[in-house]
Motif scaffolding. Sequence first.
Motif, PDB file in Angstrom:
ATOM      1  N   VAL A 189     -44.917 -45.301   5.477  1.00 48.25           N
ATOM      2  CA  VAL A 189     -44.038 -46.147   6.123  1.00 48.25           C
ATOM      3  C   VAL A 189     -43.925 -45.772   7.487  1.00 48.25           C
ATOM      4  O   VAL A 189     -43.501 -44.799   7.799  1.00 48.25           O
ATOM      5  N   GLU A 190     -43.667 -46.874   8.379  1.00 53.13           N
ATOM      6  CA  GLU A 190     -43.322 -46.355   9.831  1.00 53.13           C
ATOM      7  C   GLU A 190     -41.808 -46.548  10.099  1.00 53.13           C
ATOM      8  O   GLU A 190     -41.254 -47.294   9.666  1.00 53.13           O
ATOM      9  N   LYS A 191     -41.606 -45.240  10.793  1.00 54.79           N
ATOM     10  CA  LYS A 191     -40.161 -45.249  11.177  1.00 54.79           C
ATOM     11  C   LYS A 191     -39.200 -45.641  10.081  1.00 54.79           C
ATOM     12  O   LYS A 191     -38.162 -46.500  10.482  1.00 54.79           O
ATOM     13  N   PRO A 192     -39.192 -45.119   8.971  1.00 53.70           N
ATOM     14  CA  PRO A 192     -38.010 -45.361   7.933  1.00 53.70           C
ATOM     15  C   PRO A 192     -36.590 -44.850   8.272  1.00 53.70           C
ATOM     16  O   PRO A 192     -36.663 -43.533   9.124  1.00 53.70           O
ATOM     17  N   ALA A 202     -43.652 -36.041   8.324  1.00 56.72           N
ATOM     18  CA  ALA A 202     -43.868 -36.959   9.247  1.00 56.72           C
ATOM     19  C   ALA A 202     -45.523 -37.000   9.834  1.00 56.72           C
ATOM     20  O   ALA A 202     -46.125 -35.962   9.770  1.00 56.72           O
ATOM     21  N   VAL A 203     -45.925 -38.101   9.918  1.00 56.36           N
ATOM     22  CA  VAL A 203     -47.136 -38.220  10.605  1.00 56.36           C
ATOM     23  C   VAL A 203     -47.190 -37.782  11.973  1.00 56.36           C
ATOM     24  O   VAL A 203     -46.196 -38.468  12.760  1.00 56.36           O
ATOM     25  N   ILE A 204     -47.947 -36.989  12.388  1.00 52.35           N
ATOM     26  CA  ILE A 204     -47.864 -36.523  13.854  1.00 52.35           C
ATOM     27  C   ILE A 204     -49.107 -37.115  14.527  1.00 52.35           C
ATOM     28  O   ILE A 204     -50.250 -37.406  13.879  1.00 52.35           O
TER      29      ILE A 204
HETATM   30  C1  G1P Z   1     -46.475 -43.060  16.921  1.00 51.39           C
HETATM   31  C2  G1P Z   1     -46.825 -43.724  15.473  1.00 51.39           C
HETATM   32  C3  G1P Z   1     -46.029 -42.909  14.254  1.00 51.39           C
HETATM   33  C4  G1P Z   1     -46.230 -41.476  14.515  1.00 51.39           C
HETATM   34  C5  G1P Z   1     -45.878 -40.947  15.748  1.00 51.39           C
HETATM   35  C6  G1P Z   1     -46.370 -39.734  15.984  1.00 51.39           C
HETATM   36  O1  G1P Z   1     -45.233 -43.317  16.980  1.00 51.39           O
HETATM   37  O2  G1P Z   1     -46.352 -44.895  15.340  1.00 51.39           O
HETATM   38  O3  G1P Z   1     -46.386 -43.249  12.986  1.00 51.39           O
HETATM   39  O4  G1P Z   1     -45.592 -40.738  13.497  1.00 51.39           O
HETATM   40  O5  G1P Z   1     -46.568 -41.562  17.026  1.00 51.39           O
HETATM   41  O6  G1P Z   1     -45.897 -39.159  17.182  1.00 51.39           O
HETATM   42  P1  G1P Z   1     -44.458 -43.438  18.477  1.00 51.39           P
HETATM   43  O7  G1P Z   1     -44.005 -42.056  18.711  1.00 51.39           O
HETATM   44  O8  G1P Z   1     -45.759 -44.016  19.500  1.00 51.39           O
HETATM   45  O9  G1P Z   1     -43.345 -44.353  18.392  1.00 51.39           O
END
Ligand code: G1P
Length: 291
Positions: A189-192, A202-204
């Motif tokens: 999920v994106e930004k829950p 977290a996805v890095i």
């Molecule tokens: C992006 C991605 C997000 C990820 C993050 C890592 O978000 O959309 O999924 O966790 O980079 O830094 P942003 O930082 O561009 O908002």
Amino acid sequence: MTSVRTAVIPAAGLGTRFLPASKAIPKEMVPVVDKPTIQYIVEECVAAGIEDVLIIDSSGKSAIGDHFDRLMGLEAALEAKGKTTELEVVRGLAELCDIHFVRQGVALGLGHAIGIAERHVGDEPFAVLLGDDVQVDGGALLRGMIETHEEQQGSVIALLEVEPDEISSYGCIDPIPIRDNLYGFERIVEKPSAEEAPSNLAVIGRYVFTPDIFDAIRQTEPGVGGEIQITDAIGLLNQTQPVTGFSFKEGRYDCGKPLDYLKATVEIACMRDDLGPAFKDYLKGFVATLD
Ligand code: G1P
């Protein structure tokens, strides 16, 4: 040579988190110590064995291209002054690896930006490195992810444990342990919000994708913020071709946040052979004056 030959660096964003520094220069050109953040990212690619880099930029970002170009006027001036060390540094930047540029004309999101790379990448696996995340580990994380890609024959995403109140800034998975630091997942999920987040993993900003991600991006509808999110495309891909999460602990600085940017500046300066000893002496004295 690794099986992953190309890295894609999305650098089209406005850099609103880094205003006013990013008003007239690209945020990717804001230096940590004396190198722009994007140089750390390109050097990381090279350290991991990648020699072909595609930077996705946008209007107003031409300073990035200049940074990695030969600048004959500057080189001639340095040569005339006998400044050989500086000359080597400046020339070396144009020789780091093959760097290509393509523009994201309309800001439709990170997934869309990565989709633009398809023509360049072709039918091969490739890495994606996001510029805000500066990783100081000599390419170890990226190399580990590439090895995992080779072993699992699938896409790989970097994961880092963050504080629960920080998870809303990131993509997040529900981890299903595979072994050691590897995880599968059913949901991404994106930004829950902190309450909705399925974990604090977290996805890095490091990814290794199979070319099948491009089809997934094409099928992805606009998500959070009305943008085509790479997170949603990863979720789609995961349904047909399992994606592996690769968790790591060390070396990452979120240079998109002013406080982390400051930490990066101080810690990276301390690590430098040329600046470190004198800077550490200064810091010790300075810290002693703090209350
Ligand atoms: C992006 C991605 C997000 C990820 C993050 C890592 O978000 O959309 O999924 O966790 O980079 O830094 P942003 O930082 O561009 O908002």
